[in-house]
Design a protein around this motif. Structure first.
Motif, short mmCIF file in Angstrom:
data_model
loop_
_atom_site.label_atom_id
_atom_site.label_comp_id
_atom_site.label_asym_id
_atom_site.label_seq_id
_atom_site.Cartn_x
_atom_site.Cartn_y
_atom_site.Cartn_z
N LEU A 47 45.69 29.53 41.28
CA LEU A 47 45.68 30.98 41.19
C LEU A 47 44.79 31.45 40.04
O LEU A 47 44.67 30.78 39.02
CB LEU A 47 47.09 31.53 41.03
N HIS A 48 44.22 32.63 40.20
CA HIS A 48 43.26 33.15 39.23
C HIS A 48 43.91 33.75 38.00
O HIS A 48 43.29 33.80 36.94
CB HIS A 48 42.36 34.20 39.89
N ARG A 49 45.14 34.25 38.13
CA ARG A 49 45.76 34.91 36.98
C ARG A 49 47.28 34.85 37.09
O ARG A 49 47.84 34.83 38.20
CB ARG A 49 45.28 36.37 36.86
N PRO A 50 47.98 34.82 35.94
CA PRO A 50 49.45 34.86 35.96
C PRO A 50 49.95 36.16 36.58
O PRO A 50 49.30 37.21 36.44
CB PRO A 50 49.82 34.79 34.47
N GLY A 51 51.08 36.08 37.25
CA GLY A 51 51.65 37.27 37.88
C GLY A 51 51.16 37.51 39.29
O GLY A 51 51.66 38.41 39.97
N ASN A 52 50.19 36.74 39.74
CA ASN A 52 49.73 36.85 41.12
C ASN A 52 50.53 35.94 42.04
O ASN A 52 51.14 34.96 41.61
CB ASN A 52 48.25 36.48 41.23
N GLY A 53 50.50 36.26 43.32
CA GLY A 53 51.02 35.39 44.37
C GLY A 53 49.96 35.26 45.45
O GLY A 53 48.97 36.00 45.45
N VAL A 54 50.16 34.33 46.36
CA VAL A 54 49.21 34.11 47.45
C VAL A 54 49.95 34.17 48.78
O VAL A 54 50.99 33.54 48.95
CB VAL A 54 48.51 32.73 47.32
N TYR A 55 49.39 34.97 49.70
CA TYR A 55 49.91 34.99 51.06
C TYR A 55 48.96 34.17 51.92
O TYR A 55 47.78 34.50 52.06
CB TYR A 55 50.04 36.41 51.60
N VAL A 56 49.49 33.07 52.48
CA VAL A 56 48.70 32.14 53.29
C VAL A 56 48.93 32.49 54.76
O VAL A 56 50.07 32.47 55.24
CB VAL A 56 49.12 30.68 53.03
N PHE A 57 47.85 32.82 55.48
CA PHE A 57 47.94 33.23 56.88
C PHE A 57 47.08 32.29 57.72
O PHE A 57 45.87 32.17 57.48
CB PHE A 57 47.47 34.67 57.04
#
Length: 237
Positions: A181-191
């Protein structure tokens, strides 16, 4: 690491004859209080539009709108004076900001067009409306993450008003890579657009979605050909 899993068959469905749409998150007549958004990711609509049909001119404001054709050709026209066609391998961004009117039509009379339309909540309100389109497929590296959206104008892909990064994984054969991840506090939605994949030990099939957060990385594994869209967004909005 926290996760939320959305099997493809659990999405909302709208069938208007000329349009068949699957909604990952609450949209129009589909509402699920547990599926309103994933952080700043507000909409993933999986649309199929019949030949010669489409969305007539309609307004948007204060939203970052990304269109990603899967097959066929999508004709775009807007109140900023842009008119053109986007195809598979292209990515389009429209920052609606203070307000824009646009139409999206199937550019072909006899075959459907399939595309993903994705809305991201912006980190700035009432910006000047903006449009950009780019062909990412011509520069994509085999079996690697290809960035198609970022917050920076000078970075790969189109840019948007949010600390968000989108990447496509169009992989052939057995591939396993770490997404950081590029930055703290982000999440990723994988589709998963097509094929099958695994995020760590979680299996995903075609059109399944998995949200991942409170981690700085995860493993993405493909055993056969697959196309996967990864949408990294801030979780606090």
């Amino acid at each position: 690491m926290k996760t939320v899993f959305h099997v493809a068959q659990s999405r909302g469905v709208a069938d208007h004859g000329w349009l068949r749409s699957h909604h990952t998150f609450s949209f129009a007549g589909y509402h699920d209080p547990n599926r309103v958004h994933f952080g700043a990711l507000r909409v993933i609509n999986d649309d199929e539009v019949a030949g010669g049909k489409g969305f007539e001119a309609h307004p948007h404001h204060n939203m970052e709108i990304i269109s990603l054709p899967i097959s066929g050709d999508l004709a775009h026209r807007d109140s900023m004076g842009h008119a053109g066609v986007i195809r598979s391998g292209d990515v389009q961004i429209m920052s609606a900001g203070t307000g824009v009117v646009h139409s999206e039509m199937n550019a072909n009379a006899n075959i459907p067009v399939q595309f993903l339309q994705i809305w991201v909540l912006p980190n700035q309100q009432d910006v000047e409306p903006r449009y950009a389109q780019q062909r990412w497929a011509d520069v994509a590296q085999a079996n690697d993450f290809q960035q198609i959206v970022s917050p920076r104008e000078d970075d790969a892909g189109v840019w948007l008003h949010q600390q968000a990064w989108f990447s496509l994984a169009r992989w052939q054969g057995r591939v396993e890579k770490t997404y950081t991840l590029h930055r703290p506090g982000n999440g990723v939605y994988v589709f998963v657009i097509d094929g099958q994949a695994r995020v760590n030990d979680i299996p995903l099939a075609k059109r399944d979605g998995l949200g991942v957060w409170e981690t700085d990385s995860f493993r993405l594994k493909v055993d056969v050909a697959a196309e996967i869209l990864l949408m990294e967004v801030p979780m606090a909005v």
